[in-house]
Write a protein that holds these residues in place. Sequence first.
Motif, mmCIF file in Angstrom:
data_model
loop_
_atom_site.group_PDB
_atom_site.id
_atom_site.type_symbol
_atom_site.label_atom_id
_atom_site.label_comp_id
_atom_site.label_asym_id
_atom_site.label_seq_id
_atom_site.Cartn_x
_atom_site.Cartn_y
_atom_site.Cartn_z
ATOM 1 N N LEU A 115 12.014 3.844 3.347
ATOM 2 C CA LEU A 115 11.098 4.189 2.255
ATOM 3 C C LEU A 115 11.809 4.102 0.909
ATOM 4 O O LEU A 115 11.269 3.534 -0.052
ATOM 5 C CB LEU A 115 10.528 5.590 2.462
ATOM 6 C CG LEU A 115 9.549 6.087 1.403
ATOM 7 C CD1 LEU A 115 8.305 5.208 1.376
ATOM 8 C CD2 LEU A 115 9.176 7.534 1.667
ATOM 9 N N TYR A 116 13.014 4.620 0.831
ATOM 10 C CA TYR A 116 13.804 4.540 -0.399
ATOM 11 C C TYR A 116 14.070 3.090 -0.777
ATOM 12 O O TYR A 116 13.913 2.705 -1.938
ATOM 13 C CB TYR A 116 15.116 5.308 -0.222
ATOM 14 C CG TYR A 116 16.041 5.218 -1.408
ATOM 15 C CD1 TYR A 116 15.806 5.988 -2.546
ATOM 16 C CD2 TYR A 116 17.129 4.361 -1.392
ATOM 17 C CE1 TYR A 116 16.648 5.905 -3.638
ATOM 18 C CE2 TYR A 116 17.977 4.267 -2.492
ATOM 19 C CZ TYR A 116 17.728 5.031 -3.603
ATOM 20 O OH TYR A 116 18.560 4.933 -4.687
ATOM 21 N N VAL A 140 -2.008 11.293 8.328
ATOM 22 C CA VAL A 140 -1.430 10.681 7.124
ATOM 23 C C VAL A 140 -1.758 9.195 7.085
ATOM 24 O O VAL A 140 -2.150 8.656 6.037
ATOM 25 C CB VAL A 140 0.100 10.907 7.085
ATOM 26 C CG1 VAL A 140 0.755 10.101 5.987
ATOM 27 C CG2 VAL A 140 0.413 12.387 6.932
ATOM 28 N N LEU A 141 -1.639 8.528 8.219
ATOM 29 C CA LEU A 141 -1.933 7.100 8.271
ATOM 30 C C LEU A 141 -3.402 6.820 7.964
ATOM 31 O O LEU A 141 -3.730 5.909 7.207
ATOM 32 C CB LEU A 141 -1.555 6.534 9.639
ATOM 33 C CG LEU A 141 -1.706 5.037 9.830
ATOM 34 C CD1 LEU A 141 -0.864 4.271 8.812
ATOM 35 C CD2 LEU A 141 -1.330 4.648 11.244
ATOM 36 N N LEU A 159 -1.689 -3.265 -5.082
ATOM 37 C CA LEU A 159 -1.545 -1.822 -4.885
ATOM 38 C C LEU A 159 -2.063 -1.378 -3.522
ATOM 39 O O LEU A 159 -1.450 -0.533 -2.871
ATOM 40 C CB LEU A 159 -2.250 -1.051 -6.007
ATOM 41 C CG LEU A 159 -2.106 0.463 -5.974
ATOM 42 C CD1 LEU A 159 -0.631 0.870 -5.992
ATOM 43 C CD2 LEU A 159 -2.853 1.101 -7.132
ATOM 44 N N ALA A 160 -3.164 -1.935 -3.061
ATOM 45 C CA ALA A 160 -3.703 -1.548 -1.750
ATOM 46 C C ALA A 160 -2.694 -1.850 -0.639
ATOM 47 O O ALA A 160 -2.511 -1.043 0.278
ATOM 48 C CB ALA A 160 -5.024 -2.265 -1.491
ATOM 49 N N VAL A 195 3.414 2.108 2.386
ATOM 50 C CA VAL A 195 3.988 3.439 2.191
ATOM 51 C C VAL A 195 3.358 4.443 3.154
ATOM 52 O O VAL A 195 4.056 5.310 3.698
ATOM 53 C CB VAL A 195 3.845 3.881 0.716
ATOM 54 C CG1 VAL A 195 4.182 5.347 0.540
ATOM 55 C CG2 VAL A 195 4.735 3.022 -0.174
ATOM 56 N N SER A 196 2.058 4.321 3.415
ATOM 57 C CA SER A 196 1.431 5.262 4.359
ATOM 58 C C SER A 196 1.970 5.066 5.773
ATOM 59 O O SER A 196 2.133 6.049 6.506
ATOM 60 C CB SER A 196 -0.096 5.154 4.326
ATOM 61 O OG SER A 196 -0.540 3.957 4.887
ATOM 62 N N PHE A 197 2.263 3.833 6.175
ATOM 63 C CA PHE A 197 2.883 3.600 7.483
ATOM 64 C C PHE A 197 4.245 4.282 7.555
ATOM 65 O O PHE A 197 4.559 4.972 8.532
ATOM 66 C CB PHE A 197 3.060 2.105 7.767
ATOM 67 C CG PHE A 197 1.823 1.401 8.206
ATOM 68 C CD1 PHE A 197 1.123 1.803 9.330
ATOM 69 C CD2 PHE A 197 1.340 0.309 7.505
ATOM 70 C CE1 PHE A 197 -0.014 1.155 9.752
ATOM 71 C CE2 PHE A 197 0.195 -0.350 7.911
ATOM 72 C CZ PHE A 197 -0.484 0.071 9.028
#
Length: 165
Positions: A31-32, A104-105, A134-135, A141-143
């Motif tokens: 993620l970072y 969250v997903l 963006l989508a 990011v959600s994954f």
Amino acid sequence: MTKNELRDFLNSISFRELTLTVDLVATLGILYFYLTRLIAATPEMQADASFVSSLLLKAIVFSIVVAIASRILLQVVSDGELEQPLDEREKLIDLFGNKHALWVLQAGVCIAIFQYTAEAQNWLPAKGHQLPFLALHIMVVSFIVSEAVNYIMQLVKGRMSAVYG
């Protein structure tokens, strides 16, 4: 943290918790990596489909390499614990983590669908100041965040005494 403190900490946690911690650290590293590369890119680079594709490919390759390296490391230190099947308690903890990760997903995918629809219908007032694709970034990011939530919730639930509560 000194060497003795690290050794005491590693002796105080189970191998399952160690595995989850390694996976969590790897997920947060991915993620970072993804977010820093995306933020550091110029607006022209962010709008370039080849840059976005390259960033996604790098994140995927990075995650595969980290996953393989962590499994090899854990296999070396596991003494055969990695091949043992999960017991009933561990299965319940795993399901608990998966449940929260799926929430969250699902939220991330719904937000991404709304974002895509808003872009397609020109509902957004500041269209020129948006992050291109963006989508897609929201879904990626959600994954990643859902995986981190999975590991965090398993670690929390594993430390709690009431698995069924």
